[in-house]
Design an enzyme around this catalytic site. Structure first.
Site, PDB file in Angstrom:
ATOM      1  N   GLU A  43      76.769  26.045  -1.857  1.00  0.00           N
ATOM      2  CA  GLU A  43      76.105  27.399  -1.223  1.00  0.00           C
ATOM      3  C   GLU A  43      74.606  27.645  -1.764  1.00  0.00           C
ATOM      4  O   GLU A  43      74.259  26.887  -2.819  1.00  0.00           O
ATOM      5  CB  GLU A  43      76.835  28.627  -1.244  1.00  0.00           C
ATOM      6  CG  GLU A  43      77.244  28.943  -2.842  1.00  0.00           C
ATOM      7  CD  GLU A  43      78.308  30.205  -2.821  1.00  0.00           C
ATOM      8  OE1 GLU A  43      78.720  30.510  -1.926  1.00  0.00           O
ATOM      9  OE2 GLU A  43      78.214  30.776  -3.902  1.00  0.00           O
ATOM     10  N   ASP A  53      72.169  36.945  -7.087  1.00  0.00           N
ATOM     11  CA  ASP A  53      71.457  35.838  -6.050  1.00  0.00           C
ATOM     12  C   ASP A  53      70.205  35.998  -5.940  1.00  0.00           C
ATOM     13  O   ASP A  53      69.409  36.349  -4.903  1.00  0.00           O
ATOM     14  CB  ASP A  53      72.282  36.363  -4.487  1.00  0.00           C
ATOM     15  CG  ASP A  53      73.706  36.485  -4.731  1.00  0.00           C
ATOM     16  OD1 ASP A  53      74.245  35.577  -5.456  1.00  0.00           O
ATOM     17  OD2 ASP A  53      74.213  37.216  -3.932  1.00  0.00           O
TER      18      ASP A  53
END
Length: 479
Positions: free
Chosen positions: A229, A50
């Site tokens: 997302e 991430d």
């Protein structure tokens, strides 16, 4: 100098090519040209998923991301992207002993908003079971101007419109307005997460009613899970490009993209157009799987860079979220003639590759078509070459989409792709010395033939003596 290098290559024999092959495998960087930043080597930072990397106005590159233990928020910085690999990392905050922020911490992002350093992250309670995925977005704030030195404390919780599962919050500024974009599960919609957008009034409150930008419905968005997302925004060429991640977090994870005109009302979902196909996916050729959760930055020369995570292998035991080997990777972004980004394929492990555009043919690139090497236009991966270190300071030019081959000079002087082998003659015919001609131009001298350079004539690529043409046919611009 050429004689010395040539002799060293001769003495090295097969070892020269062995060094280059090993460098390709373990990710050794080619030496940077004098006065330039070192070349980043993928993966830049291991075990950081991430990933968010950005270059701040203070000249530092900052990196944060999820750690495999999901128990702390971390930050590192460096003057160069390559330097992030070894930069000291500070723990800003750890999950609490109990309560809603005592479990997993996901996907941190650092932003300077209204004069304060804010780090957004998603957290859930500890205790095991489904309860740990009762994820909400929170923020911590720094008490000083230096995020690496200041004290961090909890600012609070983001009050989303639905108070449902939400994560992956980001901020971007457009036409003077700060916008908050995030992923959330909305009651009544059978998905794991959709993307939402609203102006941001304070670090944790919205300035207007949120709009739903997109719902995962396409086949590549719903593999394993129905997911949209990790939004990230790139403003270029009169448009906003919002990438997002879709599907399960294994090798099916991929990037999608929404596009809006710069002058459109971006709070109107109808003004965002979804790409019908993913824009970045796993590659069996380069052995990078599950590329996703990206961010954008620029390199030391101001060129656009894609930041993302990916694994080196496809097969995963157990829940992919708990596989620790999602690594931070970077590669440069290129643009099509219509101004839209072309991310190519994940470039694989090793030094970040270049595209080489002849000064005498600025709209074309050194590329290959099968084993034929030419100058022209084509797919991005066919024109990306990695400089893999060889003996005597030379490099081998290896295409990212054919990592077991490199440029080799034949007896006729023509340049072709050939499988990398470990013998002395191959090292002499495949080793090039990269020479800086100017700030923006380089040329490649064949280490085994003093005074002979990589050049092009028409669409052909060969090695020969530098001619007197202007611009010289041996000179390439690097992008």
């Amino acid at each position: 100098m050429m004689i010395d290098v040539n002799r060293r290559l001769f003495l090295a024999g097969a070892a020269g090519t062995a060094v280059a092959t090993q460098a390709q495998a373990v990710g050794m960087a080619a030496p940077a040209a004098p006065g330039t930043a070192p070349v980043p080597v993928n993966p830049v930072v291991r075990n950081r998923a991430d990933a968010q990397v950005f270059r701040h106005t203070d000249g530092w590159y900052y990196l944060t991301g999820s750690v495999p233990e999901y128990d702390r928020l971390v930050l590192r910085r460096s003057r160069t992207i390559a330097g992030l690999a070894t930069a000291p990392e500070r723990v800003l905050w750890r999950h609490q002993a109990s309560g809603p922020m005592s479990g997993f911490l996901w996907a941190p992002e650092l932003h300077l908003f209204q004069g304060k350093w804010i780090m957004y992250f998603a957290a859930g309670p500890s205790g095991g079971g489904e309860d740990v995925f009762r994820i909400r977005t929170y923020a911590v704030v720094c008490d000083g101007p230096d995020p690496m030195k200041g004290k961090w404390s909890v600012l609070g919780k983001f009050e989303s419109p639905f108070d449902g599962f939400n994560l992956d919050s980001t901020i971007f500024k457009h036409r003077g307005v700060s916008y908050f974009c995030w992923a959330e599960r909305e009651p009544g919609i059978d998905t794991n997460s959709n993307l939402y957008l609203a102006p941001l009034e304070t670090p944790l409150t919205l300035g207007a009613k949120a709009v739903r930008l997109t719902v995962p419905t396409l086949d590549w968005e719903v593999r394993g899970f129905k997911v949209a997302e990790a939004p990230a925004v790139l403003a270029r060429n009169g448009r906003l490009f919002m990438t997002y991640s879709a599907s399960a977090t294994d090798d099916r994870y991929s990037l999608g993209m929404l596009t809006a005109r710069d002058n459109a009302d971006i709070m109107n979902p109808a003004n965002w157009v979804k790409s019908p196909q993913p824009v970045f996916v796993s590659s069996e050729v380069t052995k990078v799987y599950g590329p996703g959760h990206n961010s954008f930055t620029v390199d030391e020369q101001g060129r656009d860079v894609l930041v993302y995570h990916g694994r080196d292998y496809k097969a995963i035991k157990g829940d992919p979220l708990f596989d620790p080997n999602r690594h931070t990777r970077v590669q440069r972004i290129y643009y099509r003639e219509d101004g839209t980004p072309d991310f190519g394929i994940p470039v694989g492990n090793g030094p970040v590759p270049d595209r080489l555009s002849p000064v005498a043919a600025p709209d074309s690139y050194l590329m290959h078509d099968g084993d034929r090497v030419t100058v022209g236009k084509g797919l991005i991966p066919a024109s990306q070459f990695r400089a893999v270190p060889s003996a005597g300071g030379a490099v081998m030019l290896v295409p990212v989409d054919a990592p077991d081959k490199c440029l080799v000079v034949g007896a006729d002087g023509m340049v072709r792709l050939a499988p990398i082998t470990q013998d002395r003659q191959f090292a002499l015919r495949s080793g090039f010395l990269r020479q800086s001609v100017s700030k923006d131009e380089v040329r490649f001298a064949l280490a085994g033939r003093p005074g002979q350079y990589l050049l092009h004539r028409g669409g052909e690529v060969l090695v020969g003596a530098q001619d007197r043409a202007w611009p010289p046919s041996t000179n390439f611009r690097v992008s």
